[in-house]
Design an enzyme around this catalytic site. Structure first.
Site, PDB file in Angstrom:
ATOM      1  N   GLY A  40       0.795  -1.222   0.000  1.00  0.00           N
ATOM      2  CA  GLY A  40       0.000   0.000   0.000  1.00  0.00           C
ATOM      3  C   GLY A  40       0.830   1.276   0.000  1.00  0.00           C
ATOM      4  N   GLY A 179       0.399  23.364   4.859  1.00  0.00           N
ATOM      5  CA  GLY A 179      -0.022  22.455   5.918  1.00  0.00           C
ATOM      6  C   GLY A 179       1.155  22.078   6.797  1.00  0.00           C
ATOM      7  CB  SER A 180       2.320  23.074   9.910  1.00  0.00           C
ATOM      8  OG  SER A 180       1.284  23.234  10.881  1.00  0.00           O
ATOM      9  CB  ILE A 183       2.559  14.710   5.551  1.00  0.00           C
ATOM     10  CG1 ILE A 183       2.110  13.285   5.875  1.00  0.00           C
ATOM     11  CG2 ILE A 183       3.020  14.797   4.101  1.00  0.00           C
ATOM     12  CD1 ILE A 183       0.895  12.826   5.090  1.00  0.00           C
ATOM     13  CD  GLU A 202      -1.668  24.632  10.030  1.00  0.00           C
ATOM     14  OE1 GLU A 202      -2.909  24.763  10.067  1.00  0.00           O
ATOM     15  OE2 GLU A 202      -1.102  23.633   9.554  1.00  0.00           O
ATOM     16  CG  HIS A 443      24.037   6.619  33.398  1.00  0.00           C
ATOM     17  ND1 HIS A 443      23.594   7.898  33.142  1.00  0.00           N
ATOM     18  CD2 HIS A 443      25.390   6.707  33.567  1.00  0.00           C
ATOM     19  CE1 HIS A 443      24.629   8.719  33.172  1.00  0.00           C
ATOM     20  NE2 HIS A 443      25.725   8.016  33.424  1.00  0.00           N
TER      21      HIS A 443
END
Length: 464
Positions: A40, A179-180, A183, A202, A443
């Site tokens: 897909g 657009g933000s 993607i 945006e 750590h």
């Protein structure tokens, strides 16, 4: 004579092919119908090849900043054709892998355009030939496509969707990203790191609007520092090809409309579900703004018709589709799976820096009436982050002050898309702050910031 199966799946994206494998494991006879390529959009044109591109731009960024690591890298450059070729080869390798998985799990792959013609019946057009399939259950997993601007359809030349942006034949010099969301920000990050002059438009007040407000604010500063121009609260009133590329009419916050020319534009304003012309209307399958309505198991209102993935609505994420597929198949096979809980689905943005989150934002939790304990720990306080040269970012955790429930976790910084899974597991196991505080974190690791953020919510942070 129709070929008969226990289950037919329409669409082979991360929802469809995963559902097919699980169904085979459960002993069902399965067929999967695909009109293009197995895997897909995600595998061939989305999740995977974009990460290959972003990995290239990340390495290119490090090469350009080699001196900060005591290294020398002279005459650094790139071959765009080879960058794209590597991305396509990654997608091709995984496509071949899905083919192998279908064969291994004895899933019948039927190539062609599928249409549900009646309950339990599906017709697949293969050129001049038509194949008829029958099954007691059909899962619709047809995904979604990029949404076009109503006044400017993508032409693949100067106006791009994500598909065009992944296979550029030329490098944009001045790029407009419309657009933000994840993607848009990912492509802005890639092209900016590769040398393009990038502007993001945006219409909402902040970038990455679904994320926690503090994460959005941090990303605004980080991307601006990298040279990306951010125009929030800004509309786009026109976009048209011009002699020099594409001309945009941008309506700024003050209401003033300004024309500006760019070499290319990427439209990243959302998706449209692929639910048209596959026979759902005739069967009376209920939809909401094009998305198929389902219950927590993927069942539609029509017996024997199920739906998963992007066709069922937000969040439009591959891992959500895969999980929905497994739930639906297990229910079909007579099992008792849990219902889908969208609150435990992580969201990831693979920009530089990365963004990851799960659960409620601080604002949403307050709106829901919770009394909160919020912890926040900066990357600059973590030894591993400093050693990596990635000391920008933070980890934020939101708890219910009364019960200790982890309501949400929000991260921005290096490798947070890998770290977020720790909090996803914690939410799935209904872990409270007590268990997280008592957990030992290795750590030096970036994951120690997760621990410190939890401790910080209760005034116990050690290193900050």
């Amino acid at each position: 004579m129709a070929d008969t199966y226990d289950l037919v799946i329409l669409g082979s994206g991360p929802g469809g092919y995963v559902a097919a494998i699980r169904a085979s494991q459960l002993g069902l006879k399965v067929a999967i119908v695909e009109r293009e390529r197995l895997g897909g959009i995600c595998l061939n044109w989305g999740c995977i090849p974009t990460k290959a591109l972003l990995r290239t731009s990340e390495i290119y960024h490090y090469m350009q900043n080699a001196e900060s690591y005591g290294l020398k890298a002279d005459n650094v450059g790139f071959d765009l054709a080879k960058v794209v070729d590597r991305s396509r080869k990654v997608a091709g390798q995984l496509n071949a892998g899905v083919k192998g998985l279908m064969k291994k799990n004895k899933v019948t792959v039927v190539e062609g355009v599928g249409t549900v013609t009646a309950k339990g019946k599906l017709s697949v057009k293969q050129g001049d030939k038509t194949v008829e399939l029958e099954a007691k259950n059909i899962i619709v997993a047809t995904g979604a496509r990029a949404r076009d601007l109503p006044f400017a359809k993508a032409d693949g030349k100067t106006i791009w969707t994500y598909r065009h942006a992944m296979v550029p034949t030329e490098m944009p010099t001045k790029l407009l990203v419309i657009g933000s969301g994840a993607i848009g920000v990912e492509f802005a990050s890639f092209y900016n790191d590769m040398g393009a002059d990038v502007t993001i438009v945006e219409m909402l007040p902040r970038i990455l609007p679904v994320e926690d407000e503090e994460v959005s604010a941090f990303m605004d500063k980080a991307l601006t520092k990298q040279g990306i121009k951010l125009l929030t609260g800004t509309g786009l009133e026109g976009l048209a090809p011009s002699a020099n590329g594409v001309t945009a009419k941008i309506k700024h916050k003050d209401g003033k409309v300004v024309e500006e020319t760019f070499s290319h534009a990427i439209v990243a304003i959302g998706i449209v579900p692929n639910t048209e012309n596959i026979g759902l209307e005739a069967l009376g399958v209920e939809t909401d703004r094009g998305h198929i309505k389902t219950d927590g198991y993927g069942r539609t209102n029509v017996e024997g018709i199920w739906a998963i993935g992007d066709v069922t609505g937000a969040p439009w994420l591959a891992h959500k589709a895969s999980h929905e597929g497994i739930i639906a198949v297990e229910k079909i096979a007579g099992g008792s799976p849990h219902q889908m809980d969208k609150a435990n689905i992580p969201g990831c943005t693979y920009s530089r820096p990365q963004v990851a989150s799960v659960g409620m934002t601080e604002a949403k939790a307050k709106e829901a009436g919770y009394e909160l304990k919020v912890g926040k720990f900066p990357f600059i306080g973590n030894g591993k982050a400093i050693a990596l040269g990635e000391a920008e970012g933070f980890v934020k955790t939101v708890f219910d002050a009364k019960t200790g429930e982890l309501l949400g976790a929000h991260m921005v910084g290096a490798e947070v898309t890998e770290l977020i899974q720790g909090y996803v597991v914690a939410r799935q196991l209904e872990t409270t702050e007590a268990e997280l505080m008592e957990t030992v974190f290795a750590h030096p690791t970036l994951s120690e910031m997760m621990h410190e953020s939890v401790l910080g919510a209760y005034g116990r942070s050690i290193h900050y």
